[in-house]
Design a protein around this motif. Structure first.
Motif, PDB file in Angstrom:
ATOM      1  N   LYS A 181       0.990   4.066   4.739  1.00 43.92           N
ATOM      2  CA  LYS A 181       2.252   3.667   4.094  1.00 43.92           C
ATOM      3  C   LYS A 181       2.229   3.982   2.584  1.00 43.92           C
ATOM      4  CE  LYS A 181       4.095   1.927   7.767  1.00 43.92           C
ATOM      5  NZ  LYS A 181       3.673   0.680   8.335  1.00 43.92           N
ATOM      6  N   ARG A 182       3.423   3.923   2.001  1.00 40.54           N
ATOM      7  CA  ARG A 182       3.531   4.070   0.534  1.00 40.54           C
ATOM      8  C   ARG A 182       3.486   2.660  -0.054  1.00 40.54           C
ATOM      9  NH1 ARG A 182       9.166   6.874   1.087  1.00 40.54           N
ATOM     10  NH2 ARG A 182       9.271   4.995   2.357  1.00 40.54           N
ATOM     11  N   VAL A 183       2.474   2.426  -0.878  1.00 37.57           N
ATOM     12  CA  VAL A 183       2.226   1.064  -1.362  1.00 37.57           C
ATOM     13  C   VAL A 183       2.206   1.045  -2.890  1.00 37.57           C
ATOM     14  CG1 VAL A 183       0.580  -0.868  -1.305  1.00 37.57           C
ATOM     15  CG2 VAL A 183       0.841   0.588   0.722  1.00 37.57           C
ATOM     16  N   ALA A 184       2.702  -0.058  -3.459  1.00 38.03           N
ATOM     17  CA  ALA A 184       2.600  -0.264  -4.917  1.00 38.03           C
ATOM     18  C   ALA A 184       1.757  -1.501  -5.162  1.00 38.03           C
ATOM     19  CB  ALA A 184       3.978  -0.461  -5.515  1.00 38.03           C
ATOM     20  N   VAL A 185       0.869  -1.414  -6.134  1.00 40.56           N
ATOM     21  CA  VAL A 185       0.152  -2.608  -6.598  1.00 40.56           C
ATOM     22  C   VAL A 185       0.596  -2.835  -8.032  1.00 40.56           C
ATOM     23  CG1 VAL A 185      -2.087  -3.617  -7.190  1.00 40.56           C
ATOM     24  CG2 VAL A 185      -1.861  -2.268  -5.099  1.00 40.56           C
ATOM     25  N   ILE A 186       1.155  -4.009  -8.308  1.00 42.65           N
ATOM     26  CA  ILE A 186       1.573  -4.333  -9.675  1.00 42.65           C
ATOM     27  C   ILE A 186       0.497  -5.199 -10.308  1.00 42.65           C
ATOM     28  CG2 ILE A 186       3.343  -5.420 -11.125  1.00 42.65           C
ATOM     29  CD1 ILE A 186       5.397  -4.808  -8.976  1.00 42.65           C
ATOM     30  N   GLY A 187      -0.031  -4.751 -11.448  1.00 39.84           N
ATOM     31  CA  GLY A 187      -1.089  -5.491 -12.135  1.00 39.84           C
ATOM     32  C   GLY A 187      -2.425  -4.801 -12.007  1.00 39.84           C
ATOM     33  N   THR A 188      -3.216  -4.913 -13.070  1.00 35.13           N
ATOM     34  CA  THR A 188      -4.548  -4.284 -13.084  1.00 35.13           C
ATOM     35  C   THR A 188      -5.586  -5.257 -13.635  1.00 35.13           C
ATOM     36  OG1 THR A 188      -3.932  -3.265 -15.187  1.00 35.13           O
ATOM     37  CG2 THR A 188      -3.782  -1.869 -13.240  1.00 35.13           C
ATOM     38  N   GLY A 189      -5.597  -6.493 -13.103  1.00 36.32           N
ATOM     39  CA  GLY A 189      -6.597  -7.483 -13.493  1.00 36.32           C
ATOM     40  C   GLY A 189      -7.749  -7.512 -12.491  1.00 36.32           C
ATOM     41  N   SER A 190      -8.491  -8.616 -12.514  1.00 35.03           N
ATOM     42  CA  SER A 190      -9.694  -8.725 -11.674  1.00 35.03           C
ATOM     43  C   SER A 190      -9.400  -8.586 -10.181  1.00 35.03           C
ATOM     44  CB  SER A 190     -10.369 -10.073 -11.915  1.00 35.03           C
ATOM     45  OG  SER A 190     -10.704 -10.220 -13.263  1.00 35.03           O
ATOM     46  N   SER A 191      -8.248  -9.088  -9.741  1.00 34.88           N
ATOM     47  CA  SER A 191      -7.907  -8.968  -8.316  1.00 34.88           C
ATOM     48  C   SER A 191      -7.580  -7.523  -7.983  1.00 34.88           C
ATOM     49  CB  SER A 191      -6.709  -9.862  -7.960  1.00 34.88           C
ATOM     50  OG  SER A 191      -6.982 -11.208  -8.272  1.00 34.88           O
ATOM     51  N   GLU A 336      12.407   6.725 -10.029  1.00 34.96           N
ATOM     52  CA  GLU A 336      12.459   5.825  -8.872  1.00 34.96           C
ATOM     53  C   GLU A 336      11.389   6.263  -7.888  1.00 34.96           C
ATOM     54  OE1 GLU A 336      16.284   5.605  -7.028  1.00 34.96           O
ATOM     55  OE2 GLU A 336      15.649   4.033  -5.632  1.00 34.96           O
ATOM     56  N   ARG A 337      10.505   5.333  -7.519  1.00 29.33           N
ATOM     57  CA  ARG A 337       9.429   5.656  -6.571  1.00 29.33           C
ATOM     58  C   ARG A 337       9.626   4.827  -5.313  1.00 29.33           C
ATOM     59  NH1 ARG A 337       7.329   5.681 -11.616  1.00 29.33           N
ATOM     60  NH2 ARG A 337       6.050   7.470 -12.222  1.00 29.33           N
ATOM     61  N   GLU A 338       9.751   5.512  -4.180  1.00 27.72           N
ATOM     62  CA  GLU A 338       9.966   4.800  -2.914  1.00 27.72           C
ATOM     63  C   GLU A 338       8.660   4.156  -2.455  1.00 27.72           C
ATOM     64  OE1 GLU A 338      12.081   6.904   0.052  1.00 27.72           O
ATOM     65  OE2 GLU A 338      13.895   6.838  -1.191  1.00 27.72           O
ATOM     66  N   VAL A 339       8.757   2.942  -1.933  1.00 28.35           N
ATOM     67  CA  VAL A 339       7.566   2.252  -1.408  1.00 28.35           C
ATOM     68  C   VAL A 339       7.909   1.452  -0.153  1.00 28.35           C
ATOM     69  CG1 VAL A 339       6.009   1.956  -3.379  1.00 28.35           C
ATOM     70  CG2 VAL A 339       7.957   0.439  -3.147  1.00 28.35           C
ATOM     71  N   ASP A 340       6.882   1.282   0.695  1.00 29.82           N
ATOM     72  CA  ASP A 340       7.069   0.476   1.907  1.00 29.82           C
ATOM     73  C   ASP A 340       6.572  -0.954   1.694  1.00 29.82           C
ATOM     74  OD1 ASP A 340       7.866   2.801   3.495  1.00 29.82           O
ATOM     75  OD2 ASP A 340       5.775   3.426   3.257  1.00 29.82           O
ATOM     76  N   ALA A 341       5.614  -1.119   0.771  1.00 25.34           N
ATOM     77  CA  ALA A 341       5.053  -2.460   0.550  1.00 25.34           C
ATOM     78  C   ALA A 341       4.670  -2.612  -0.910  1.00 25.34           C
ATOM     79  CB  ALA A 341       3.821  -2.659   1.433  1.00 25.34           C
TER      80      ALA A 341
END
Ligand code: N01
Length: 501
Positions: A181-191, A336-341
């Motif tokens: 899938k096309r996934v986005a992760v928002i944030g770049t901390g320890s998690s 605009e970037r399409e994402v599924d999750a």
């Protein structure tokens, strides 16, 4: 229940000597230490359905501890079975379940029993505590509700209109199929630095949204050999000796963060070499260079994060997010970037935790209101004026970001036990820290904080509250926190005699 106890409670409130909120590292530790010291009349109310707290709920792919395993256990329950020098989350969770079983406190645990309100009752001089599973009248309240427990969800335009899967890192949706899938992760901390390398190889495309670049240091973890585990188990004192060495070694970070922040430049060289070695794409390499002093934000530890960012199917997006639409994320440059999750690795409410609304003190104000009006003021990270007979585990300025929080928790538990013992010996009913003692204590914290990297390093972080004060961390060596919590210092408190009932 004794007749005396029954007389103290009101008709609909079960009387207890101590009520512990939460069955995570703090609450579990408190329950065990109370039992070990013969304070037997207590219950633990837990909103989840098992022990473990943060190590139960944070089950995201790659979840693990970036503090060495040897430090990440209670001093009364060393674990010779750790498989790695830095433990994965499932092992820590299993360890905490075993500790609960081995110490015979399961019968005190009330699961699915979220605390919905705790109010100091000036007539009974006890805490009226409401939970989803019955109401209590407690002489002492021990709050182990956790510091990193309430997810902070970003307030991004259109976020509620997103039609794919969207969830916070600490509430991982295991039913969400991310492979392909096309996934986005928002944030770049320890998690995020643990999640990104874990999912990057399986997703079709991964967009990592970075608002602020943070320093990443090498991860020194490795699998323990069979010999080491035998030595930990069979050679008396060996594991404790190794633990001591690792503890002393971690204290060196205090020199970089608290005493001489400029020295952190030396560690930044390591970070820069790491970027150079692990990221080939020059554009991505440029984007990950932090603009703050190392340590100002919690230092990240990973050997996989940069390599994952460098993958062809991973994009590092540094333009701010302007909007989330039904199937896409739009950044401020109009892309605009399409994402599924979408995975929200966006951290937690700390200084502004909603939990603080649940505690109402002697003057009728909640802990949140007191913090709003006066700033979060806590004495020795544990007690506060206006909140008699309340022990806050990991309260303001008791956090550590380089070594094990269990060390602080156990220090606070020494203080709690010393307090309960003194109160019993002197036949006292209530304690409340004197305002003068609280103010003097916080003046020292403020002075020590002024020159730390958290105050001078040029960044925003979750350590800082709304007013820009660091109300999260302890600005000194951890053994100094231990020293100040060895004995309950009664002279810092107003007390009242126990009422004969
Ligand atoms: O959360 P964080 P975390 N738009 O607050 C970004 C512990 N922990 O869950 O830096 C875009 O560190 C935010 O950006 P910025 C550990 O103590 C321990 O990762 O604020 N981005 C940041 O990059 C840790 O410190 C382990 O500019 C947004 C990220 O989200 C603490 O938990 C493992 C945003 C949040 O990072 C929290 O870590 C994991 C927005 N609107 C966690 N809002 C151990 O191994 C936020 N961000 C022990």
């Amino acid at each position: 229940m004794s007749n005396e106890a029954a007389a103290i409670g009101t008709a609909d409130r079960r009387p207890v000597h101590a009520l512990i909120v939460g069955a995570g590292l703090s609450g579990l530790g408190a329950a065990i230490r109370l039992k070990q010291h013969g304070f037997d009349d207590f219950v633990v109310v837990e909103r989840g359905s098992d022990v473990g707290g943060t190590w139960r709920v944070n089950s995201y792919p790659g979840a693990g501890c970036d503090v060495p395993s040897q430090l990440y256990s209670y001093s009364f329950a060393l674990n010779p079975e750790w498989s790695h020098s830095f433990s994965p989350q499932p092992e820590i969770y299993a360890y905490l379940r075993k500790v609960a079983d081995d110490n015979g406190i399961r019968d005190r645990l009330l699961f699915d029993s979220a605390m919905t309100g705790a109010r100091w009752n000036t007539e009974t001089s006890r805490w009226d505590v409401d939970t989803a599973n019955g109401n209590f009248s407690a002489q002492f309240l021990i709050s182990g509700a956790g510091v990193l427990a309430e997810p902070s969800l970003p307030d991004i335009k259109g976020i509620s209109t997103f039609e794919g899967k969207i969830f916070h890192s600490s509430r991982w949706d295991h039913s969400a199929e991310l492979a392909g899938k096309r996934v986005a992760v928002i944030g770049t901390g320890s998690s995020s630095v643990q999640i990104v390398p874990s999912i990057a190889p399986e997703v079709e495309r991964l967009d990592v949204y970075q608002r602020t670049a943070t320093w990443v240091m090498p991860h020194l973890g490795r699998r323990y050999t069979g010999l080491e585990r035998v030595l930990f188990k069979r050679v008396p004192g060996f594991q404790r000796f190794v633990r001591g060495l690792i503890y002393a070694n971690r204290e060196i970070f205090v020199v970089f963060q608290v005493k001489y922040p400029k020295l952190a430049v030396l560690l930044e060289i390591v970070g820069r070499v790491k970027m150079f070695l692990e990221i080939r794409d020059p554009e991505k390499r440029r984007k990950v260079v932090p603009t703050h002093r190392l340590g100002c934000k919690r230092m990240l530890v990973s050997n996989k994060f940069y390599r994952a960012l460098d993958r062809k199917n991973v994009d590092l997006v540094t333009d701010g997010i302007s909007e989330i639409r039904a199937n896409s994320i739009v950044t401020e440059d109009g892309t605009e970037r399409e994402v599924d999750a979408i995975v929200l690795a966006t951290g937690f409410h700390v200084a502004d935790s909603p939990t603080f609304n649940l505690y109402t003190g002697a003057d009728g104000r909640t802990m949140a209101e007191c913090a709003e009006e006066e700033g979060p003021k806590v004495y020795k990270g544990t007690t506060a004026t206006n909140f008699p007979n309340l022990f806050m585990m990991l309260g303001a300025n008791s956090g550590l970001n380089y070594t094990s929080l269990i060390y602080i928790i156990e220090s606070q538990l020494n203080y709690v036990l010393s307090a309960l013992t003194r109160m019993r010996e002197l036949n006292l009913g209530t304690f409340e820290v004197k305002l003068a003692a609280l103010d003097d204590y916080n003046a020292v914290i403020k002075k020590n904080m002024a020159t730390t990297v958290w105050a001078t390093g040029g960044c925003q972080s979750w350590f800082l509250d709304k007013a820009g004060n660091n109300s999260a961390l302890w600005p000194d060596f951890s053994f100094r926190f231990r020293n100040q919590t060895r004995e309950f210092d009664l002279t810092a408190y107003e007390t009242t005699p126990a009422v004969a009932r």
